[in-house]
Every structure is written in structure tokens, then in C-alpha cells.
Design a protein around this motif. Structure first.
Motif, mmCIF file in Angstrom:
data_model
loop_
_atom_site.group_PDB
_atom_site.id
_atom_site.type_symbol
_atom_site.label_atom_id
_atom_site.label_comp_id
_atom_site.label_asym_id
_atom_site.label_seq_id
_atom_site.Cartn_x
_atom_site.Cartn_y
_atom_site.Cartn_z
ATOM 1 N N ASN A 93 23.132 41.555 45.524
ATOM 2 C CA ASN A 93 23.774 40.236 45.426
ATOM 3 C C ASN A 93 25.295 40.301 45.499
ATOM 4 O OD1 ASN A 93 22.836 41.394 42.777
ATOM 5 N ND2 ASN A 93 24.326 39.922 41.982
ATOM 6 N N HIS A 167 16.506 45.201 46.035
ATOM 7 C CA HIS A 167 17.534 45.130 44.996
ATOM 8 C C HIS A 167 17.005 44.412 43.749
ATOM 9 C CE1 HIS A 167 21.431 45.299 43.176
ATOM 10 N NE2 HIS A 167 21.390 43.993 42.940
ATOM 11 N N HIS A 208 19.766 46.473 40.577
ATOM 12 C CA HIS A 208 20.162 45.215 39.941
ATOM 13 C C HIS A 208 20.249 45.275 38.425
ATOM 14 C CE1 HIS A 208 21.092 40.983 40.041
ATOM 15 N NE2 HIS A 208 19.984 40.594 39.461
HETATM 16 FE FE LIG Z 1 22.686 43.088 41.478
#
Ligand SMILES: [Fe+2]
Ligand SMILES: [Fe+2]
Length: 278
Positions: A93, A167, A208
Motif C-alpha cells: 500500500n 501484501h 503488511h
Molecule cells: Fe502495508
């Protein structure tokens, strides 16, 4: 090679995750020296006594998706490339697909389409990378096209032991502030349906969370890998605020030993050895 002969090959895939690199000589969040952490992880990989068949990085490669941050990442990863280890990059992200593709133009796994999904046969293993990034959002998702592609890809080689890398993990971890920026519930459910009818999926491995968490899921084992840098604090209290800490960083090694996939966490850095066995 015949499928059975290929299955017998010992194969090691090393996973790093959440490197969060910023541009040279700067600190992530004005505090965390992610460059030094990555240098230590790269050296740990180089010192392994069994040579990895591939090195995989499961996202949040840099902290703000900027080209100059990827330039610096490329310099830090150069010893892996120089050592001849194939390197697979995935977005998280904090990443930006176009900047990744611009700085790593020879990385076929990044593709050219709306998402950076890939499949690679590595020794005995099949590695499937799924891109969960939603531009400018913390949470993750998978499109209908990606889910169809995953289903088709798994059906192509049902006998081949397979690792799926992504992720955002497809499960709720109990660390509330991270679960709030997790994979969408629809994508979690769709993936679970697909993976549960593909028993060749030995592992789903994710990033993550910046820490190692695992559970049984869809008939396989799903786990998040520790960051090579800072950790997310372990806190299961509902409504707890997010916090980083400096728990020991680690790299993750997935070893297909000819019949099973065994996953190891290896402390990242230089540790004193004892004389036992030396
Ligand atoms: Fe992340
Ligand atoms: Fe991260």
C-alpha cells in the motif's frame, strides 16, 4: 523435467518484506533507519549457507512510492542481483506501480497491466504473486479479473507445490488498527473459495503486518512475515492505537525439502556464534 522429478528438487525461496525505504540518508518517519535495516537483511541473505533460488519482497518496498526512493532501494538490493539471485518485487500500500516499473524496467513480474500479478516456476515450487494495492489507500483488494486469473493459474499445474504471495493478508489478525486497513472482505472470501479447492497451495505468505502471524485457512497455512525493519506492536485490545517498535527484524525462508514446505524465520543481522558444532 518430468513433474515428479521436479517435485524432488530441494528449493529455497527467501522472503523479505516491508522495507519502507526512503531516499538516501533520510530516516523513515524521521526516526527509523530503514536503509541500515535493509543492508543487514541483504547481508543475512548473502551469508545463508544454502543459496536461495529466488528472493521475494512482498511490498511496502518504499515509504511513499517515489521514484527517488526506488532508486535508493535499487542500490541497496544490488548485492542480491550481483550475486545472481533472481529478485521478485511486489507492491504494497505504500508503493506506486508506475514508479516501480520506471526504476525496475527489467522486472517482468511487474508487468504492464492494471496490477502487478505474476507466476514463476522456481525449482520444485510455483510462486504466484498477487497485487493487492489500491492506489492511494491503506487497505487492499483483488479485482474480479485477478481472481479469475488466480483460479486459472492454479488449475494449470495442480500437482506443483505452490506459494501464493501477497501484501495484505486474507485474514483478520486481531491487531485492530491493521485489520481496518486489511484486504477487502469480498476478496478474502473469494480467495478462500479458490484456494480451498487447490490443495497444492502449500502456503499463502504476506507482508503488511510487520510481524509473524499464522493460521489455518482454506485448507492451507497462511502467514504474515516479519518486517526486515520495524515491527507493529502486538496489541489485541479493541480500539488500541497503532504503534511501532524495534522487535528483532527477520527474513523468512521457505524451504521445499522434496516433500514438504517448511518455513523458517531467521534473525536479520550479525549475531555472535557459540563454539557448539563449529
Ligand atoms: Fe502495508
Ligand atoms: Fe509496511
Amino acid at each position: 523435467m518430468a513433474p515428479q522429478a521436479s517435485r524432488n528438487l530441494s528449493t529455497l525461496i527467501v522472503q523479505l518484506t516491508d522495507t519502507h525505504i526512503v531516499a538516501n540518508a533520510r530516516l523513515c518517519h524521521n526516526e527509523i533507519d530503514t536503509s541500515s535495516f535493509l543492508r543487514a537483511a541483504v547481508e543475512t541473505v548473502r551469508q545463508l549457507t544454502v543459496r536461495p533460488a529466488a528472493v521475494l519482497i512482498t511490498g511496502d518496498l518504499v515509504n511513499e512510492g517515489r521514484a527517488n526512493q526506488y532508486d535508493h532501494l535499487k542500490v541497496l538490493l544490488a548485492p542480491i542481483v550481483t550475486a545472481g539471485m533472481p529478485l521478485y518485487l511486489m507492491p504494497g500500500n505504500h508503493d506506486n506501480r508506475e514508479a516501480m516499473r520506471e526504476v525496475f524496467p527489467d522486472h517482468g513480474e511487474l508487468g504492464k497491466g492494471p496490477s502487478c500479478d505474476f507466476v514463476a516456476d522456481i525449482g520444485a515450487l510455483r510462486l504466484v504473486g498477487l497485487d493487492t494495492l489500491i492506489d492511494n489507500e491503506a487497505g487492499g483488494d483483488l479485482s474480479a479479473n485477478q481472481l479469475e486469473w488466480l483460479e486459472r493459474t492454479l488449475q494449470q499445474k495442480p500437482q506443483r507445490p505452490t506459494i501464493i504471495a501477497m501484501h495484505h493478508p486474507p485474514f483478520t489478525t486481531g491487531i485492530g488498527h491493521m485489520d481496518e486497513q486489511g484486504l477487502s472482505a469480498d476478496a478474502q472470501a473469494a480467495m478462500e473459495r479458490i484456494v480451498s479447492v487447490n490443495p497444492q497451495v502449500e502456503r499463502v505468505t504476506c507482508g503488511h503486518l510487520h510481524r509473524n502471524i499464522s493460521r489455518r485457512w482454506a485448507g492451507t497455512i497462511v502467514a504474515t512475515a516479519p518486517s526486515v525493519a520495524h515491527a507493529v506492536a502486538f496489541d489485541l485490545r479493541p480500539g488500541a492505537h497503532g504503534a511501532w517498535n524495534y522487535e528483532p527484524p527477520a527474513i523468512t525462508a521457505h524451504h521445499w525439502n522434496g516433500s514438504h514446505l517448511v518455513t523458517h524465520q531467521i534473525g536479520s543481522g550479525d549475531f555472535p556464534a557459540t563454539r557448539y558444532g563449529m
